[in-house]
Scaffold this active site. Structure first.
Site, short mmCIF file in Angstrom:
data_model
loop_
_atom_site.label_atom_id
_atom_site.label_comp_id
_atom_site.label_asym_id
_atom_site.label_seq_id
_atom_site.Cartn_x
_atom_site.Cartn_y
_atom_site.Cartn_z
N LYS A 192 6.67 -3.17 -4.75
CA LYS A 192 8.06 -3.02 -4.30
C LYS A 192 8.23 -3.55 -2.88
O LYS A 192 9.22 -4.22 -2.57
CB LYS A 192 8.42 -1.54 -4.41
CG LYS A 192 9.21 -0.91 -3.32
CD LYS A 192 9.50 0.55 -3.61
CE LYS A 192 8.85 1.49 -2.62
NZ LYS A 192 9.28 1.38 -1.24
N LYS A 226 5.40 -1.96 8.90
CA LYS A 226 5.07 -1.35 7.59
C LYS A 226 5.00 -2.43 6.49
O LYS A 226 4.05 -2.49 5.71
CB LYS A 226 6.11 -0.29 7.26
CG LYS A 226 6.11 0.19 5.85
CD LYS A 226 4.88 1.01 5.54
CE LYS A 226 4.80 1.23 4.05
NZ LYS A 226 4.12 2.42 3.68
N GLU A 272 4.91 5.44 7.20
CA GLU A 272 3.69 6.11 6.72
C GLU A 272 2.72 5.05 6.20
O GLU A 272 3.14 4.01 5.72
CB GLU A 272 4.03 7.13 5.63
CG GLU A 272 4.87 6.60 4.46
CD GLU A 272 4.09 5.92 3.36
OE1 GLU A 272 2.86 6.10 3.33
OE2 GLU A 272 4.70 5.22 2.55
N CYS A 309 3.83 1.08 -3.80
CA CYS A 309 4.14 0.41 -2.52
C CYS A 309 4.04 -1.11 -2.57
O CYS A 309 5.01 -1.81 -2.31
CB CYS A 309 3.21 0.93 -1.43
SG CYS A 309 3.63 2.59 -0.91
N GLU A 314 -2.27 6.88 -1.89
CA GLU A 314 -2.28 7.94 -2.90
C GLU A 314 -3.73 8.29 -3.21
O GLU A 314 -4.60 7.43 -3.26
CB GLU A 314 -1.58 7.46 -4.18
CG GLU A 314 -0.10 7.34 -3.97
CD GLU A 314 0.65 7.00 -5.25
OE1 GLU A 314 0.13 7.29 -6.34
OE2 GLU A 314 1.75 6.45 -5.14
N VAL A 344 5.65 11.26 -0.04
CA VAL A 344 5.47 11.11 1.40
C VAL A 344 5.97 12.35 2.15
O VAL A 344 5.29 12.86 3.05
CB VAL A 344 6.23 9.85 1.89
CG1 VAL A 344 6.26 9.79 3.41
CG2 VAL A 344 5.58 8.60 1.32
N LYS A 404 -4.59 3.34 -9.85
CA LYS A 404 -5.86 3.56 -9.15
C LYS A 404 -6.30 4.99 -9.43
O LYS A 404 -5.51 5.77 -9.98
CB LYS A 404 -5.73 3.28 -7.66
CG LYS A 404 -4.83 4.25 -6.93
CD LYS A 404 -4.85 3.92 -5.47
CE LYS A 404 -4.67 5.12 -4.61
NZ LYS A 404 -4.81 4.84 -3.21
N ARG A 461 3.12 3.62 -11.77
CA ARG A 461 4.06 2.56 -11.38
C ARG A 461 3.33 1.22 -11.22
O ARG A 461 2.34 1.11 -10.49
CB ARG A 461 4.79 2.95 -10.09
CG ARG A 461 5.92 3.93 -10.37
CD ARG A 461 6.58 4.42 -9.12
NE ARG A 461 5.77 5.41 -8.43
CZ ARG A 461 6.16 6.05 -7.33
NH1 ARG A 461 7.34 5.78 -6.81
NH2 ARG A 461 5.39 6.94 -6.76
#
Ligand code: UDX
Length: 436
Positions: free
Chosen positions: A266, A207, A151, A263, A155, A11, A326, A333
């Site tokens: 987690k 977020k 943010e 993301c 990715e 990031v 992806k 992860r």
């Protein structure tokens, strides 16, 4: 304006390079000397399309630099971004805020000019209050404000997402901080990117709520795909049919092997922890986390079924195409491929694999898997070829070549890349997700 970006990971690096490209003077700071050294040599620590070029051109223009020296890096900066990691704390899923607070302490110890300190890291509600408390204690007499600015970068598409955002969210009640953040994002403002100003706590929650909602959408269509298989419907038609309703929207309705990445897994867990702390249950998100976890292993069992079932699967060979969570990233992860490879190994299946970028990171996570140099090498002797990640390289496979090298013409397409009738016309037995 001078901007300091503390944390030169995914990031921080993308945001820093993009701010520099806007014309700001950006210093990216990281305490890892090896990372800074390689960045100074033009070597990117992550794979992200377009990043190396963006970094190189802004370094050349003198607007972007890298350092391990935080006191020097934040000197005279109008905005100091905190963009360090907030991994899941081992054991309880809480976001580990130790890196964020350590940066706040260090910034506070060296802050000598007026500045807005901005948390870009994904942090639970209330973190900004604690950062403010730390700074107040460490830097008495200096004028500062703490803002939240989450943010929303995907990715593989991060630079585009940064430069053409759906929205910019800025959480602060401080008018001076709002003006300064407007200045930071002015080039996007001119492009009419919507800026939403909220309180700091709302911004922090936005977020998590956004990521949780997207995880819900994906998991919803994944369960719908299972039902489609049972009732003889086509999940892609169902997704299209519901997505045309403007209230639902067509994005994030691609059925697949379950979400992974840095993301969603987690952040959903961290949000559940916040919900627990405040005694305000989020039962939908709880279910989503459970359903998504079990789906990954279920995809392994789907492959075993395609081999003819557990009784005959032992000793057979499977080729996995795509390992990263992806395409266009080397990030492994929480990638579904890990659980799929494990389920296959547990069933005595021999696994080979190919991924354009992720094999080096993947190998230690799946030690029993043999990595090969391309899709056809991976498919040699395979009893089933499985598309796990939809890299472009797998969108136009040479089926004749695949059939020649494989032991049996069986394909399991976990991303619905292909048209079933096309693949069957090539003589393959074809299994996909949510399609008859
Ligand atoms: C996500 C958010 O999109 C981004 O806004 C946030 O800042 C970080 O988390 P990212 O993790 O990079 O970004 O990937 P994303 O493209 O959102 O995909 C996440 C996962 O969901 C992947 O495993 C992907 O394969 C899966 N997915 C996504 C689906 O299975 N179906 C979909 O329709 C969309």
């Amino acid at each position: 304006m001078k901007i300091a970006m503390v944390g030169s990971g995914y990031v921080g690096l993308v945001s820093g390079a993009c701010f520099a490209d806007f014309g700001h003077d950006v210093v990216c700071i990281d305490k890892d000397p090896a990372k800074i050294e390689s960045l100074n040599a033009g070597i990117m620590p992550i794979y992200e399309p377009g990043l190396a070029e963006l970094v190189a051109s802004n370094v050349k223009a003198g607007r972007l630099s890298f350092t391990t020296d935080l006191p020097e890096g934040i000197r005279d900066a109008g905005a100091i971004f905190i963009a360090v990691g907030t991994p899941s704390r081992r054991g309880d899923g809480h976001a580990d805020l130790s890196y964020v607070y350590a940066v706040a302490e260090e910034v506070g110890a060296h802050l000598a000019n007026d500045a807005v300190v901005v948390t870009k890291s994904t942090v639970p509600v209330g973190t900004g209050d604690e950062v403010e408390r730390i700074l107040k204690e460490a830097a008495p007499g200096v004028r500062f404000a703490v803002a939240s600015n989450p943010e929303f970068l995907r990715e593989g598409a991060a630079i585009g997402d940064f430069k053409r955002p759906d929205r910019i969210v800025i959480g602060t009640d401080d008018e001076w901080a709002r003006d300064l953040m407007r200045e930071v994002y002015r080039p996007l403002f001119l492009n009419r990117a919507p800026i939403l100003f909220t309180s700091r706590r709302s911004s922090e929650l936005i977020k998590y709520a956004a990521n949780a909602f997207l995880a819900v959408k994906i998991t919803f269509i994944n369960e719908m795909a299972d039902l489609c298989e049972k009732v003889g419907a086509d999940v892609q038609d169902v997704a299209r049919g519901i997505g045309m309703d403007g209230r639902i929207g067509s994005k994030f309705l691609h059925a697949g092997p379950g979400y992974g990445g840095s993301c969603f897994p987690k952040d959903t867990l961290a949000l559940l922890k916040t919900a627990e702390d405040y005694d305000s249950p989020l039962r939908i998100v709880e279910s989503v986390v459970k359903v998504n976890d079990s789906r990954k292993r279920a995809m392994g069992r789907k492959v075993i079924d395609a081999l003819g079932g557990a009784e005959v699967a032992r000793g057979k060979k499977v080729a996995l195409l795509g390992l990263t969570f992806k395409p266009n990233t080397d990030d492994m992860r929480d990638a579904p491929s890990i659980a799929i490879a494990q389920t296959l190994a547990d069933a005595g299946v021999e696994v080979s694999a190919y991924d354009p970028e992720g094999m080096e990171v993947a190998q230690p996570l799946m030690p029993a898997v043999t990595m090969r140099g391309n899709a056809y090498a991976a498919a040699e002797g395979a009893d089933a070829v499985v598309i796990v990640t939809e890299w472009d390289a797998f969108r136009a496979l040479d089926f004749k070549r695949l059939k020649d090298v494989a032991n049996a013409p069986v394909m399991v397409d976990l991303r619905n890349v292909y048209d079933p009738s096309d693949v069957r016309a090539q003589g393959f037995t074809y299994h996909s997700v949510g399609r008859a």
